[in-house]
Enzyme design. Structure first.
Site, PDB file in Angstrom:
ATOM      1  N   GLU A 250     -12.350  21.948 -40.802  1.00 58.31           N
ATOM      2  CA  GLU A 250     -13.036  22.641 -39.691  1.00 58.31           C
ATOM      3  C   GLU A 250     -12.465  24.022 -39.376  1.00 58.31           C
ATOM      4  O   GLU A 250     -12.233  24.355 -38.215  1.00 58.31           O
ATOM      5  CB  GLU A 250     -13.018  21.746 -38.445  1.00 58.31           C
ATOM      6  CG  GLU A 250     -13.689  20.403 -38.706  1.00 58.31           C
ATOM      7  CD  GLU A 250     -13.618  19.430 -37.525  1.00 58.31           C
ATOM      8  OE1 GLU A 250     -13.055  19.776 -36.470  1.00 58.31           O
ATOM      9  OE2 GLU A 250     -14.148  18.305 -37.662  1.00 58.31           O
TER      10      GLU A 250
ATOM     11  N   ASN B 137     -13.090  20.399 -45.781  1.00 62.44           N
ATOM     12  CA  ASN B 137     -13.987  19.493 -45.062  1.00 62.44           C
ATOM     13  C   ASN B 137     -14.473  20.148 -43.766  1.00 62.44           C
ATOM     14  O   ASN B 137     -13.684  20.738 -43.025  1.00 62.44           O
ATOM     15  CB  ASN B 137     -13.192  18.210 -44.724  1.00 62.44           C
ATOM     16  CG  ASN B 137     -14.025  17.071 -44.192  1.00 62.44           C
ATOM     17  OD1 ASN B 137     -14.990  16.657 -44.832  1.00 62.44           O
ATOM     18  ND2 ASN B 137     -13.658  16.545 -43.030  1.00 62.44           N
TER      19      ASN B 137
ATOM     20  N   HIS C  99     -22.452  14.939 -39.704  1.00 68.92           N
ATOM     21  CA  HIS C  99     -22.742  14.334 -38.394  1.00 68.92           C
ATOM     22  C   HIS C  99     -24.103  14.887 -37.950  1.00 68.92           C
ATOM     23  O   HIS C  99     -24.195  16.032 -37.496  1.00 68.92           O
ATOM     24  CB  HIS C  99     -21.666  14.712 -37.373  1.00 68.92           C
ATOM     25  CG  HIS C  99     -20.326  14.153 -37.674  1.00 68.92           C
ATOM     26  ND1 HIS C  99     -20.039  12.809 -37.594  1.00 68.92           N
ATOM     27  CD2 HIS C  99     -19.171  14.745 -38.066  1.00 68.92           C
ATOM     28  CE1 HIS C  99     -18.772  12.602 -37.910  1.00 68.92           C
ATOM     29  NE2 HIS C  99     -18.223  13.763 -38.210  1.00 68.92           N
TER      30      HIS C  99
ATOM     31  N   GLU D 225     -18.227  12.007 -43.481  1.00 69.34           N
ATOM     32  CA  GLU D 225     -18.191  11.426 -42.123  1.00 69.34           C
ATOM     33  C   GLU D 225     -19.610  11.150 -41.629  1.00 69.34           C
ATOM     34  O   GLU D 225     -19.944  11.402 -40.474  1.00 69.34           O
ATOM     35  CB  GLU D 225     -17.484  12.381 -41.150  1.00 69.34           C
ATOM     36  CG  GLU D 225     -16.077  12.763 -41.582  1.00 69.34           C
ATOM     37  CD  GLU D 225     -15.358  13.693 -40.608  1.00 69.34           C
ATOM     38  OE1 GLU D 225     -15.827  13.853 -39.458  1.00 69.34           O
ATOM     39  OE2 GLU D 225     -14.324  14.258 -41.005  1.00 69.34           O
TER      40      GLU D 225
ATOM     41  N   ASP E 215     -22.855  10.112 -40.016  1.00 67.08           N
ATOM     42  CA  ASP E 215     -23.508   9.314 -38.976  1.00 67.08           C
ATOM     43  C   ASP E 215     -24.753  10.063 -38.533  1.00 67.08           C
ATOM     44  O   ASP E 215     -24.826  11.292 -38.658  1.00 67.08           O
ATOM     45  CB  ASP E 215     -22.585   8.951 -37.798  1.00 67.08           C
ATOM     46  CG  ASP E 215     -21.780  10.092 -37.226  1.00 67.08           C
ATOM     47  OD1 ASP E 215     -22.282  11.230 -37.178  1.00 67.08           O
ATOM     48  OD2 ASP E 215     -20.637   9.852 -36.794  1.00 67.08           O
TER      49      ASP E 215
HETATM   50  O1  G3I Z   1      -5.319   6.063 -28.813  1.00 69.08           O
HETATM   51  C1  G3I Z   1      -5.502   6.701 -27.554  1.00 69.08           C
HETATM   52  C2  G3I Z   1      -5.305   5.721 -26.438  1.00 69.08           C
HETATM   53  O2  G3I Z   1      -3.983   5.270 -26.466  1.00 69.08           O
HETATM   54  C3  G3I Z   1      -5.634   6.421 -25.120  1.00 69.08           C
HETATM   55  O3  G3I Z   1      -5.533   5.506 -24.077  1.00 69.08           O
HETATM   56  C4  G3I Z   1      -7.038   6.994 -25.145  1.00 69.08           C
HETATM   57  C5  G3I Z   1      -7.390   7.760 -23.890  1.00 69.08           C
HETATM   58  O4  G3I Z   1      -8.155   8.890 -24.150  1.00 69.08           O
HETATM   59  O5  G3I Z   1      -7.125   7.887 -26.230  1.00 69.08           O
HETATM   60  C6  G3I Z   1      -6.908   7.275 -27.491  1.00 69.08           C
HETATM   61  O6  G3I Z   1      -6.992   8.244 -28.486  1.00 69.08           O
HETATM   62  C7  G3I Z   1      -8.290   8.681 -28.814  1.00 69.08           C
HETATM   63  C8  G3I Z   1      -8.521   8.443 -30.297  1.00 69.08           C
HETATM   64  O7  G3I Z   1      -9.767   8.966 -30.683  1.00 69.08           O
HETATM   65  C9  G3I Z   1      -8.491   6.961 -30.667  1.00 69.08           C
HETATM   66  O8  G3I Z   1      -9.542   6.285 -30.081  1.00 69.08           O
HETATM   67  C10 G3I Z   1      -8.403  10.151 -28.511  1.00 69.08           C
HETATM   68  O9  G3I Z   1      -8.341  10.357 -27.093  1.00 69.08           O
HETATM   69  C11 G3I Z   1      -9.697  10.700 -29.035  1.00 69.08           C
HETATM   70  O10 G3I Z   1      -9.686  12.128 -28.893  1.00 69.08           O
HETATM   71  C12 G3I Z   1      -9.838  10.363 -30.499  1.00 69.08           C
HETATM   72  O11 G3I Z   1     -11.092  10.830 -30.932  1.00 69.08           O
HETATM   73  C13 G3I Z   1     -11.212  11.038 -32.328  1.00 69.08           C
HETATM   74  C14 G3I Z   1     -11.625  12.470 -32.605  1.00 69.08           C
HETATM   75  O12 G3I Z   1     -11.828  12.643 -33.993  1.00 69.08           O
HETATM   76  C15 G3I Z   1     -10.560  13.433 -32.133  1.00 69.08           C
HETATM   77  O13 G3I Z   1     -10.780  14.733 -32.604  1.00 69.08           O
HETATM   78  C16 G3I Z   1     -12.271  10.076 -32.863  1.00 69.08           C
HETATM   79  O14 G3I Z   1     -11.783   8.726 -32.759  1.00 69.08           O
HETATM   80  C17 G3I Z   1     -12.566  10.395 -34.314  1.00 69.08           C
HETATM   81  O15 G3I Z   1     -13.693   9.640 -34.727  1.00 69.08           O
HETATM   82  C18 G3I Z   1     -12.900  11.860 -34.454  1.00 69.08           C
HETATM   83  O16 G3I Z   1     -13.131  12.145 -35.828  1.00 69.08           O
HETATM   84  C19 G3I Z   1     -13.492  13.488 -36.135  1.00 69.08           C
HETATM   85  C20 G3I Z   1     -12.882  13.811 -37.493  1.00 69.08           C
HETATM   86  O17 G3I Z   1     -11.503  13.572 -37.492  1.00 69.08           O
HETATM   87  C21 G3I Z   1     -13.194  15.254 -37.884  1.00 69.08           C
HETATM   88  N1  G3I Z   1     -14.615  15.544 -37.825  1.00 69.08           N
HETATM   89  C22 G3I Z   1     -15.279  15.167 -36.557  1.00 69.08           C
HETATM   90  C23 G3I Z   1     -15.015  13.716 -36.221  1.00 69.08           C
HETATM   91  C24 G3I Z   1     -15.758  13.284 -34.965  1.00 69.08           C
HETATM   92  O18 G3I Z   1     -15.299  14.006 -33.856  1.00 69.08           O
END
Ligand code: G3I
Length: 303
Positions: A127, A169, A206, A235, A237
């Protein structure tokens, strides 16, 4: 064939999913994932904040949980991701200039040494381009270290693990007419011309109402492939889960020999980063196959 990966393998491709370590105790989740998919990406566990929470101190515990689950079940692993403006640990967010550049290099070397020879492909840089019509780089602390940061990341990665395919990516590089797509295309062409090591481009894919699937997606895949790189759908969806759109995406990949695999970004709708209400994936919250699943399987089986 009656599973996604087996169907994809008929044409030498893989079909994968993102896996979250904290769900590996959910047997509905793991049984679907184990049955259907042959390539695994850690949804968050191999990102910079997860692997190097404190500078110089690597923590591979959750990354290894995902990696070990995959390999113990006979699957390959895509690495995601080594250099990114987002999900940087606090210490890295605060770095600038040459100390950040060196930290990026050290991170790539540390992570790739741990997983040396074990990863099918790494998303080396994620990105790095701006949204909108500028066709420019995204402003970030990494970009501010100098425009050459991306090629430095790729050269570092090649030296660290020559066996891994090295991918760039990004999202919103699916529509061939978009400035961001053209900007990434021009970078990859330049890298190939100058011998900067790059093996693949990851189209995150996406799709939603702001960035819908467009039939020129096949042109995008073909155009990148013609530069001499593999293309992977990394990725996938689709908001709303249209079975027709899923089939179109699969058929566009199958039409290009260098489109080597497809990964969906989660198992069930309830596992999606978009939330269950987006109904963006191939299985519903109960783990049942959706219409989109059948349409993907049929497309893979008709290749
Ligand atoms: O694990 C913590 C948890 O302990 C906490 O209580 C909670 C409260 O916010 O957060 C949890 O972490 C979260 C994590 O996902 C696990 O669920 C983060 O806040 C959250 O920001 C994170 O989001 C991820 C996101 O990337 C962050 O940029 C998504 O799961 C993940 O699917 C997403 O994936 C990205 C790719 O890496 C790059 N391309 C886009 C794609 C979708 O956004």
């Amino acid at each position: 064939e009656n599973t996604l990966h087996a169907a994809a393998q008929q044409s030498g491709r893989y079909f994968g999913t993102a896996i979250a370590a904290q769900k590996l105790g959910d047997s509905t989740y793991t049984s679907i994932a184990n049955r259907e998919f042959g390539m695994i990406t850690a949804e968050n566990e191999m990102k910079i904040d997860a692997l190097q929470p404190n500078q110089g101190q690597f923590n591979f515990s959750n990354g290894d949980r995902v990696y070990n689950w995959a390999v113990q079940n006979g699957k390959r692993v895509r690495g995601h991701t080594l250099a990114w403006h987002s999900q940087q640990p606090e210490w890295m967010r605060n770095l600038r200039g040459s100390s950040l550049r060196q930290a990026m290099i050290n991170h790539i070397n540390g992570v790739m040494a741990h997983y040396k020879g074990k990863i099918y492909a790494w998303d080396v840089v994620n990105e790095a381009f701006a949204d909108g019509n500028s066709g420019g780089r995204r402003d970030s602390n990494l970009q501010q270290t100098g425009n050459d940061w991306i090629e430095v990341a790729f050269r570092t990665a090649r030296a660290a693990d020559p066996a891994a395919k090295l991918c760039y990516n990004d999202y919103n590089i699916d529509n061939w007419n978009w400035a961001k797509t053209q900007a990434v295309y021009n970078m990859v062409r330049d890298f190939k011309q100058r011998g900067v090591p790059i093996d693949c481009v990851g189209l995150q894919s996406h799709f939603n109402s702001n960035s819908p699937y467009n039939s020129n997606y096949r042109t995008t895949i073909q155009s990148f492939a013609a530069l001499g790189v593999d293309v992977q759908i990394t990725e996938l969806d689709i908001q709303g889960g249209s079975a027709t759109t899923y089939a179109n995406v699969v058929n566009d990949c199958l039409a290009v020999s260098r489109c080597t695999g497809i990964t969906v970004w989660g198992v069930r709708d309830s596992d999606s980063w978009l939330g269950a209400s987006a109904t963006a994936l191939l299985f519903d919250g109960n783990g049942n196959k959706k219409a989109a699943y059948n349409s993907v399987l049929n497309a893979l089986n008709s290749a």
